[in-house]
Design a protein around this motif. Sequence first.
Motif, PDB file in Angstrom:
ATOM      1  N   ALA A  35       0.810  -1.215   0.000  1.00 51.33           N
ATOM      2  CA  ALA A  35       0.000   0.000   0.000  1.00 51.33           C
ATOM      3  C   ALA A  35       0.846   1.269   0.000  1.00 51.33           C
ATOM      4  O   ALA A  35       0.317   2.355  -0.229  1.00 51.33           O
ATOM      5  N   ALA A  36       2.129   1.155   0.227  1.00 49.02           N
ATOM      6  CA  ALA A  36       2.994   2.324   0.387  1.00 49.02           C
ATOM      7  C   ALA A  36       3.602   2.759  -0.948  1.00 49.02           C
ATOM      8  O   ALA A  36       3.811   1.946  -1.844  1.00 49.02           O
ATOM      9  N   SER A  37       3.907   4.044  -1.013  1.00 48.72           N
ATOM     10  CA  SER A  37       4.672   4.561  -2.156  1.00 48.72           C
ATOM     11  C   SER A  37       6.125   4.134  -1.972  1.00 48.72           C
ATOM     12  O   SER A  37       6.507   3.692  -0.886  1.00 48.72           O
ATOM     13  N   PRO A  38       6.963   4.257  -3.004  1.00 49.55           N
ATOM     14  CA  PRO A  38       8.363   3.858  -2.857  1.00 49.55           C
ATOM     15  C   PRO A  38       9.081   4.556  -1.692  1.00 49.55           C
ATOM     16  O   PRO A  38       9.840   3.931  -0.965  1.00 49.55           O
ATOM     17  N   ALA A  39       8.822   5.842  -1.493  1.00 50.75           N
ATOM     18  CA  ALA A  39       9.474   6.558  -0.388  1.00 50.75           C
ATOM     19  C   ALA A  39       8.971   6.051   0.959  1.00 50.75           C
ATOM     20  O   ALA A  39       9.752   5.863   1.895  1.00 50.75           O
ATOM     21  N   GLU A  40       7.661   5.828   1.052  1.00 52.34           N
ATOM     22  CA  GLU A  40       7.093   5.303   2.296  1.00 52.34           C
ATOM     23  C   GLU A  40       7.590   3.886   2.557  1.00 52.34           C
ATOM     24  O   GLU A  40       7.795   3.494   3.697  1.00 52.34           O
ATOM     25  N   ARG A  41       7.751   3.104   1.489  1.00 49.84           N
ATOM     26  CA  ARG A  41       8.236   1.729   1.630  1.00 49.84           C
ATOM     27  C   ARG A  41       9.645   1.718   2.216  1.00 49.84           C
ATOM     28  O   ARG A  41       9.951   0.926   3.104  1.00 49.84           O
ATOM     29  N   GLY A  42      10.498   2.622   1.743  1.00 48.95           N
ATOM     30  CA  GLY A  42      11.850   2.711   2.282  1.00 48.95           C
ATOM     31  C   GLY A  42      11.847   3.072   3.756  1.00 48.95           C
ATOM     32  O   GLY A  42      12.590   2.496   4.549  1.00 48.95           O
ATOM     33  N   ALA A  43      10.978   4.015   4.133  1.00 46.51           N
ATOM     34  CA  ALA A  43      10.879   4.408   5.544  1.00 46.51           C
ATOM     35  C   ALA A  43      10.366   3.248   6.388  1.00 46.51           C
ATOM     36  O   ALA A  43      10.854   3.018   7.504  1.00 46.51           O
ATOM     37  N   LEU A  44       9.389   2.512   5.865  1.00 46.12           N
ATOM     38  CA  LEU A  44       8.848   1.359   6.580  1.00 46.12           C
ATOM     39  C   LEU A  44       9.927   0.307   6.816  1.00 46.12           C
ATOM     40  O   LEU A  44      10.079  -0.211   7.923  1.00 46.12           O
ATOM     41  N   LEU A  45      10.684  -0.015   5.773  1.00 51.68           N
ATOM     42  CA  LEU A  45      11.717  -1.042   5.899  1.00 51.68           C
ATOM     43  C   LEU A  45      12.812  -0.607   6.875  1.00 51.68           C
ATOM     44  O   LEU A  45      13.305  -1.423   7.656  1.00 51.68           O
ATOM     45  N   ARG A  46      13.179   0.673   6.842  1.00 49.55           N
ATOM     46  CA  ARG A  46      14.173   1.156   7.815  1.00 49.55           C
ATOM     47  C   ARG A  46      13.629   1.082   9.233  1.00 49.55           C
ATOM     48  O   ARG A  46      14.327   0.671  10.152  1.00 49.55           O
ATOM     49  N   ARG A  47      12.361   1.471   9.400  1.00 48.75           N
ATOM     50  CA  ARG A  47      11.749   1.451  10.734  1.00 48.75           C
ATOM     51  C   ARG A  47      11.705   0.025  11.290  1.00 48.75           C
ATOM     52  O   ARG A  47      11.945  -0.202  12.480  1.00 48.75           O
ATOM     53  N   GLU A  48      11.401  -0.931  10.436  1.00 52.96           N
ATOM     54  CA  GLU A  48      11.311  -2.331  10.858  1.00 52.96           C
ATOM     55  C   GLU A  48      12.670  -3.034  10.845  1.00 52.96           C
ATOM     56  O   GLU A  48      12.762  -4.210  11.171  1.00 52.96           O
ATOM     57  N   ARG A  49      13.716  -2.315  10.431  1.00 50.86           N
ATOM     58  CA  ARG A  49      15.073  -2.850  10.332  1.00 50.86           C
ATOM     59  C   ARG A  49      15.135  -4.075   9.419  1.00 50.86           C
ATOM     60  O   ARG A  49      15.703  -5.110   9.746  1.00 50.86           O
ATOM     61  N   LEU A  50      14.515  -3.910   8.247  1.00 51.21           N
ATOM     62  CA  LEU A  50      14.527  -4.951   7.226  1.00 51.21           C
ATOM     63  C   LEU A  50      15.346  -4.467   6.049  1.00 51.21           C
ATOM     64  O   LEU A  50      15.431  -3.274   5.780  1.00 51.21           O
ATOM     65  N   TYR A  51      15.939  -5.400   5.320  1.00 49.94           N
ATOM     66  CA  TYR A  51      16.653  -5.072   4.097  1.00 49.94           C
ATOM     67  C   TYR A  51      15.676  -5.112   2.937  1.00 49.94           C
ATOM     68  O   TYR A  51      14.625  -5.746   3.011  1.00 49.94           O
ATOM     69  N   HIS A  52      16.016  -4.470   1.841  1.00 45.59           N
ATOM     70  CA  HIS A  52      15.091  -4.368   0.711  1.00 45.59           C
ATOM     71  C   HIS A  52      14.753  -5.729   0.110  1.00 45.59           C
ATOM     72  O   HIS A  52      13.707  -5.893  -0.517  1.00 45.59           O
ATOM     73  N   THR A  53      15.586  -6.731   0.280  1.00 45.88           N
ATOM     74  CA  THR A  53      15.293  -8.054  -0.292  1.00 45.88           C
ATOM     75  C   THR A  53      14.394  -8.884   0.608  1.00 45.88           C
ATOM     76  O   THR A  53      13.792  -9.835   0.147  1.00 45.88           O
ATOM     77  N   GLN A  54      14.280  -8.532   1.866  1.00 48.14           N
ATOM     78  CA  GLN A  54      13.515  -9.368   2.776  1.00 48.14           C
ATOM     79  C   GLN A  54      12.022  -9.441   2.478  1.00 48.14           C
ATOM     80  O   GLN A  54      11.441 -10.514   2.615  1.00 48.14           O
ATOM     81  N   PRO A  55      11.341  -8.371   2.057  1.00 44.18           N
ATOM     82  CA  PRO A  55       9.912  -8.546   1.744  1.00 44.18           C
ATOM     83  C   PRO A  55       9.669  -9.590   0.656  1.00 44.18           C
ATOM     84  O   PRO A  55       8.703 -10.322   0.724  1.00 44.18           O
ATOM     85  N   SER A  56      10.555  -9.691  -0.323  1.00 43.19           N
ATOM     86  CA  SER A  56      10.366 -10.715  -1.353  1.00 43.19           C
ATOM     87  C   SER A  56      10.607 -12.119  -0.786  1.00 43.19           C
ATOM     88  O   SER A  56      10.047 -13.087  -1.267  1.00 43.19           O
ATOM     89  N   ASP A  57      11.432 -12.213   0.253  1.00 42.19           N
ATOM     90  CA  ASP A  57      11.679 -13.509   0.889  1.00 42.19           C
ATOM     91  C   ASP A  57      10.499 -13.941   1.748  1.00 42.19           C
ATOM     92  O   ASP A  57      10.337 -15.128   2.019  1.00 42.19           O
TER      93      ASP A  57
END
Length: 59
Positions: A35-57
Amino acid sequence: MTSTNTLCGVAPAPKPKRRAFTADYELSVLGLCEAASPAERGALLRRERLYHTQPSDLT
């Protein structure tokens, strides 16, 4: 000469444990990512301390 696993008498630090995610957590993060835009997605992943590849995993 003896072989030891210590350097200067100091034992090595224990190996860190990998994080384990519950199914509910994975689904909530994936829903937020979709549901997030690319900028929001980056902020979400940083907040959750996830790497960009982890959602696909998670799928």
